[in-house]
Design an enzyme around this catalytic site. Structure first.
Site, mmCIF file in Angstrom:
data_model
loop_
_atom_site.group_PDB
_atom_site.id
_atom_site.type_symbol
_atom_site.label_atom_id
_atom_site.label_comp_id
_atom_site.label_asym_id
_atom_site.label_seq_id
_atom_site.Cartn_x
_atom_site.Cartn_y
_atom_site.Cartn_z
ATOM 1 N N HIS A 68 -1.919 13.294 -22.977
ATOM 2 C CA HIS A 68 -1.208 12.270 -23.818
ATOM 3 C C HIS A 68 -1.711 13.016 -25.203
ATOM 4 O O HIS A 68 -1.108 12.296 -26.980
ATOM 5 C CB HIS A 68 -2.220 10.913 -23.414
ATOM 6 C CG HIS A 68 -3.601 10.553 -24.295
ATOM 7 N ND1 HIS A 68 -4.531 11.662 -22.827
ATOM 8 C CD2 HIS A 68 -4.238 11.108 -24.917
ATOM 9 C CE1 HIS A 68 -5.357 10.930 -23.325
ATOM 10 N NE2 HIS A 68 -5.747 11.014 -24.519
ATOM 11 N N LYS B 196 0.330 13.099 -29.297
ATOM 12 C CA LYS B 196 -0.107 12.444 -31.050
ATOM 13 C C LYS B 196 0.703 13.050 -32.235
ATOM 14 O O LYS B 196 0.846 13.897 -32.410
ATOM 15 C CB LYS B 196 -1.512 12.890 -31.355
ATOM 16 C CG LYS B 196 -2.753 12.147 -30.078
ATOM 17 C CD LYS B 196 -4.288 12.171 -29.775
ATOM 18 C CE LYS B 196 -4.890 11.934 -29.857
ATOM 19 N NZ LYS B 196 -5.144 9.810 -29.951
ATOM 20 N N HIS C 287 -5.986 19.501 -23.233
ATOM 21 C CA HIS C 287 -5.565 19.479 -24.019
ATOM 22 C C HIS C 287 -6.005 20.225 -24.829
ATOM 23 O O HIS C 287 -5.068 20.358 -25.912
ATOM 24 C CB HIS C 287 -6.636 17.564 -24.426
ATOM 25 C CG HIS C 287 -7.060 16.931 -23.748
ATOM 26 N ND1 HIS C 287 -5.675 16.388 -23.342
ATOM 27 C CD2 HIS C 287 -7.392 15.181 -23.871
ATOM 28 C CE1 HIS C 287 -5.347 15.133 -22.823
ATOM 29 N NE2 HIS C 287 -7.410 14.609 -23.120
ATOM 30 N N LYS D 33 -19.431 14.939 -24.609
ATOM 31 C CA LYS D 33 -19.675 14.333 -24.963
ATOM 32 C C LYS D 33 -21.795 13.232 -24.927
ATOM 33 O O LYS D 33 -22.483 14.260 -25.836
ATOM 34 C CB LYS D 33 -19.917 13.074 -23.994
ATOM 35 C CG LYS D 33 -19.044 13.091 -22.772
ATOM 36 C CD LYS D 33 -18.317 12.086 -21.870
ATOM 37 C CE LYS D 33 -17.447 12.573 -21.314
ATOM 38 N NZ LYS D 33 -16.682 11.761 -22.328
ATOM 39 N N ASP E 15 0.882 -1.380 -0.793
ATOM 40 C CA ASP E 15 0.146 -0.326 0.328
ATOM 41 C C ASP E 15 1.247 1.400 -0.043
ATOM 42 O O ASP E 15 1.912 0.975 -0.002
ATOM 43 C CB ASP E 15 -0.760 0.113 1.299
ATOM 44 C CG ASP E 15 -2.034 -0.898 1.213
ATOM 45 O OD1 ASP E 15 -2.115 -1.183 0.366
ATOM 46 O OD2 ASP E 15 -1.700 -1.648 2.152
ATOM 47 N N PHE E 16 0.672 2.356 -0.499
ATOM 48 C CA PHE E 16 1.156 3.632 -0.448
ATOM 49 C C PHE E 16 1.137 3.886 0.931
ATOM 50 O O PHE E 16 2.643 5.051 0.892
ATOM 51 C CB PHE E 16 -0.067 5.287 -0.762
ATOM 52 C CG PHE E 16 -0.054 4.223 -2.596
ATOM 53 C CD1 PHE E 16 0.766 3.793 -3.195
ATOM 54 C CD2 PHE E 16 -1.487 5.062 -2.889
ATOM 55 C CE1 PHE E 16 0.114 3.572 -4.913
ATOM 56 C CE2 PHE E 16 -1.621 4.141 -4.268
ATOM 57 C CZ PHE E 16 -0.998 3.793 -5.125
#
Length: 513
Positions: free
Chosen positions: A205, A209, A267, A365, A110-111
């Site tokens: 991330h 790209k 982003h 969405k 565990d942390f």
């Protein structure tokens, strides 16, 4: 140890040379906290294998998993194997896997378990001796942000964050980087009290790209765009990130976060910065960051946010031939949630280049389709030579950079319709990565993990960029907090009516990708 440069004649066994990922990481070990999560299974572990398969990791590379599961190392190795077989981009090669698996280890704990971090230290020392990782360790925190302080403090206490004798230690943090400016500053202070600023890698991330990195090539390797990349020729810019799915199993995470915090703060503002920034002195990290920070510090929100922002929640309805539930009906969702699933904002940039050019950012969405794009829409040419009827089907010229899913660039311009008379309408010229290049693009996490191991951070945002982004978004979030329930919109559409009104007030319309 310095990164190894690949010479022109270098060709790893079984693999063609790859000019886009042209450096091999030096001796190193990657420790992943949260290896039982979806990100590790679907992205991180397959990316490590793909790098190894492309000859971009050293033979003695080591991968260490840390989690609460009561696994032995062979159990973790089996999990990595299954993740690679299911999600790797490159073909499975038994020889590559055999070499990679020899450096796989697992530490259970565990942390808050001091002994577990001490065992992790012993494991890394053993790998330094047996695999030649030379004390170079990267710690990937694929864990909730609330656990960052505890893990970084354990790394400090156990001595794992300490750099000595030319060794490096780096920490990798996944978004979100806080939930507002205050929490982002607190998080930055916690992490940078343990690791030097240049050893902290904040992963977005999207910045890995191929098409995002191509913005730099498109703008600065060509003469074509620079003369018109300014307020004299550009009417406005639209940056869109649309998803055709709902929150699904992420309801617990998404409630209280929303579209603006989830993707606009990171982003889309990063895409804005790359689109609007001035030419850097070089592609070194400090020069790229300096130009992005200048742009983010020059961004201005509207004086009346009721006119320059819009938000909404998707309702139940039909999408793609099936009945879907509304946001408030998702499993685990608070039925009175005020969290938005759609957000749109109008921003200005107070620089000579962009003065008076609005930048419209939207994310949502359950929209019409899945797409992320940057559309630079140009001012109309004088039409005095043409009758109105001859150009009634002609829109504005546009350059559209498609980030996903059909990566490429489209140019829209007017052309004469074949036949008698002069009728002009829109046509497009299209460049697609899949058509122009025979090699598949590296997955974003391949590039980003390799950059971490190389210590090459050009597209990783520093804390200054993160804080500037929150300075833009915080006033909008505070305004929305006092506005009650977001407007409902039907699934499969392009958002709430108020979003269309936002552009209509400026005499413009949203693109329908």
């Amino acid at each position: 140890m310095a990164p190894v440069e690949i010479t022109r004649d270098f060709n790893p066994l079984r693999l063609p040379s790859d000019r886009r990922l042209n450096r091999i990481a030096g001796p190193s070990a990657l420790v992943i906290f949260g290896v039982t999560g979806d990100l590790a299974r679907k992205k991180l572990m397959p990316a490590v294998y793909d790098l190894a398969n492309r000859g971009l990791l050293p033979p003695g590379f080591a991968l260490v998993g840390f989690a609460r599961r009561e696994w032995a190392t062979q159990d973790f190795a089996r999990e990595v194997h299954d993740a690679v077989k299911a999600h790797a981009r490159t073909p499975f090669d038994e020889d590559v896997w055999t070499q990679l698996s020899q450096g796989i280890r697992f530490v259970q704990g565990d942390f808050d378990d001091d002994d577990a971090f001490d065992r992790l230290g012993a494991t890394l020392r053993e790998l330094d001796e047996t695999r030649g990782t030379m004390g170079n360790h990267a710690f990937y925190l694929s864990i909730p942000p609330k656990s960052f302080p505890q893990v970084t403090e354990q790394l400090r206490r156990s001595g794992l964050a300490e750099q000595r004798n030319g060794q490096w230690r780096r920490v990798v943090i996944e978004k979100p980087f806080g939930s507002d400016l205050a929490s982002a500053r607190l998080l930055n202070n916690v992490v940078e009290s343990v690791f030097p600023a240049d050893s902290v890698f904040r992963i977005d991330h999207y910045l890995g790209k191929e098409t995002v990195q191509n913005i730099l090539a498109l703008r600065f390797a060509n003469q074509l765009w620079e003369p018109i990349w300014n307020a004299r020729s550009v009417d406005h810019v639209q940056i869109t990130m649309a998803e055709d799915i709902g929150v699904g199993g992420r309801a617990g995470y998404y409630d209280g976060i929303g579209a603006a915090r989830d993707v606009i703060q990171n982003h889309l503002l990063q895409l804005l910065a790359l689109t609007a920034m001035e030419e850097p002195v070089s592609f070194d990290a400090k020069d790229l960051r300096a130009e992005k920070e200048k742009i983010l510090s020059a961004v201005r929100i509207g004086s009346d946010l009721s006119l320059t922002t819009a938000r909404g929640q998707y309702s139940s309805g039909w999408q793609g031939g099936e009945r879907v539930i509304g946001f408030l009906e998702e499993d685990g969702m608070d039925p009175h949630s005020l969290t938005e699933t759609y957000a749109a904002i109008r921003l200005g940039i107070n620089t000579r280049r962009w003065s008076g050019v609005p930048f419209y950012l939207r994310a949502g969405k359950r929209l019409g389709r899945r797409v992320t794009e940057i559309a630079v829409v140009f001012t109309r040419a004088p039409q005095y030579l043409f009758a109105e009827s001859q150009t009634s089907a002609l829109g504005q010229n546009a350059l559209v950079i498609r980030v996903q899913p059909d990566e490429g660039v489209t140019i829209r311009f007017g052309s004469k319709v074949p036949g008698a008379g002069m009728q002009v309408r829109d046509v497009t010229m299209d460049f697609g990565y899949g058509h122009a290049f025979t090699e598949a693009s590296p997955e974003a996490y391949e590039r980003l993990i390799l950059d971490v191991l190389l210590g090459d951070p050009p597209l990783f945002p520093r804390h200054e960029e993160v804080e500037l982004s929150w300075k833009i978004l915080d006033p909008i979030e505070e305004f929305w907090a006092g506005q009650g329930q977001p407007e409902q919109y039907r699934p499969g559409t392009w958002g709430p009516v108020s979003a269309d009104a936002l552009l209509a007030r400026d005499g413009r319309v949203w693109r329908r990708p």
